[in-house]
Design an enzyme around this catalytic site. Sequence first.
Site, PDB file in Angstrom:
ATOM      1  N   GLU A  88      15.162  37.749  59.020  1.00  0.00           N
ATOM      2  CA  GLU A  88      14.415  38.939  58.600  1.00  0.00           C
ATOM      3  C   GLU A  88      13.670  38.679  57.303  1.00  0.00           C
ATOM      4  OE1 GLU A  88      17.020  42.500  58.734  1.00  0.00           O
ATOM      5  OE2 GLU A  88      18.497  40.984  59.175  1.00  0.00           O
TER       6      GLU A  88
ATOM      7  N   GLY B 279      23.760  48.354  64.939  1.00  0.00           N
ATOM      8  CA  GLY B 279      24.145  48.720  66.298  1.00  0.00           C
ATOM      9  C   GLY B 279      23.968  50.225  66.477  1.00  0.00           C
TER      10      GLY B 279
ATOM     11  N   MET C 181      26.729  46.706  58.218  1.00  0.00           N
ATOM     12  CA  MET C 181      27.797  46.173  57.367  1.00  0.00           C
ATOM     13  C   MET C 181      27.474  46.173  55.869  1.00  0.00           C
ATOM     14  SD  MET C 181      28.995  43.096  59.955  1.00  0.00           S
ATOM     15  CE  MET C 181      30.495  42.693  59.094  1.00  0.00           C
ATOM     16  N   GLU C 182      26.358  46.759  55.461  1.00  0.00           N
ATOM     17  CA  GLU C 182      25.980  46.670  54.040  1.00  0.00           C
ATOM     18  C   GLU C 182      25.448  47.953  53.405  1.00  0.00           C
ATOM     19  OE1 GLU C 182      24.397  44.640  56.388  1.00  0.00           O
ATOM     20  OE2 GLU C 182      25.830  42.984  56.203  1.00  0.00           O
TER      21      GLU C 182
ATOM     22  N   ASP D  27      21.424  46.315  69.150  1.00  0.00           N
ATOM     23  CA  ASP D  27      22.445  46.378  70.207  1.00  0.00           C
ATOM     24  C   ASP D  27      23.015  47.781  70.201  1.00  0.00           C
ATOM     25  OD1 ASP D  27      25.190  46.333  68.534  1.00  0.00           O
ATOM     26  OD2 ASP D  27      23.736  45.039  67.558  1.00  0.00           O
TER      27      ASP D  27
HETATM   28  N1  ADE Z   1      24.519  44.855  62.930  1.00  0.00           N
HETATM   29  C1  ADE Z   1      23.856  44.793  64.100  1.00  0.00           C
HETATM   30  N2  ADE Z   1      24.619  45.213  65.122  1.00  0.00           N
HETATM   31  C2  ADE Z   1      25.813  45.560  64.572  1.00  0.00           C
HETATM   32  C3  ADE Z   1      27.022  46.028  65.108  1.00  0.00           C
HETATM   33  N3  ADE Z   1      27.142  46.237  66.411  1.00  0.00           N
HETATM   34  N4  ADE Z   1      28.053  46.249  64.253  1.00  0.00           N
HETATM   35  C4  ADE Z   1      27.920  46.025  62.941  1.00  0.00           C
HETATM   36  N5  ADE Z   1      26.801  45.562  62.380  1.00  0.00           N
HETATM   37  C5  ADE Z   1      25.749  45.328  63.188  1.00  0.00           C
END
Ligand code: ADE
Length: 251
Positions: A14, A80, A194-195, A218
């Site tokens: 990215e 996600g 996650m951030e 996803d």
């Molecule tokens: N970043 C992208 N997809 C994710 C997911 N399924 N869980 C946590 N971080 C993500």
Amino acid sequence: MTAPIAIVSALHEELAAVLALMPDEQQQTVGGRTFWRGHLHGHEVVAVLSGIGKVAAATTATVLIERFGVQRIVFTGVAGGLGDGVNVGDVVVAKQFLQHDMDASPIFARHEVPGYGRSTFDADAALTAQLARASEGMLRELPVHVPDAVRSAFGLHAPTCHRGLLISGDRFVSTTAESKALRRELPAALAVEMEGAAFAQVCHDYQVPLAVVRTISDRSDDSAHVDFPRFLREVASRYSAAIIDALLTRP
Ligand code: ADE
């Protein structure tokens, strides 16, 4: 000259696309991270990879503020999808953040961040409005940014921009059981990553405006890992570059 703005990504693919837009970037290493200082459309920019997870994110945010004196932070990345209708290829612009794995109960309420008396932190309204406009503009002109073959490979027909709650935790959510549990526990959550919430807590501490945009890579379910690297390379990096380009082109 404008006050420095930080452009942060979680993943190399990215950031690479954003760095390619900066003509004069210079590297500096602090705390084991490489920071690129340069200019983009006349803005003084510090670009960096956050690393993955909340601790790496909090360190990165603190260095950006303390060492580089950034006065705004924009984070682009992937997430996600959790909310109904939040599909692969859509974009989520965060209005609030929450750490879904924060649990100091029974001393504090579930998800409450001890010492803050709250479980959510807000994105900066003005910067977020600009980021949402840039994201919506990018989606309107999608064929300019993402080739036909890539759009059809990932089934990107009419992706949309959502705004709302983004949740973060130190876990890649990749089972249907886990995403169902998160949806039950936090029904307002649009997406998980996650951030973001770690950046939000540090930005709250320092009163630095933050805006976060996440491309949905996803659905946080049993198929969450499928084609992930290809999605980053071919879709998310193009989205990020186009959004940041549009954001910084505007005054
Ligand atoms: N970043 C992208 N997809 C994710 C997911 N399924 N869980 C946590 N971080 C993500």
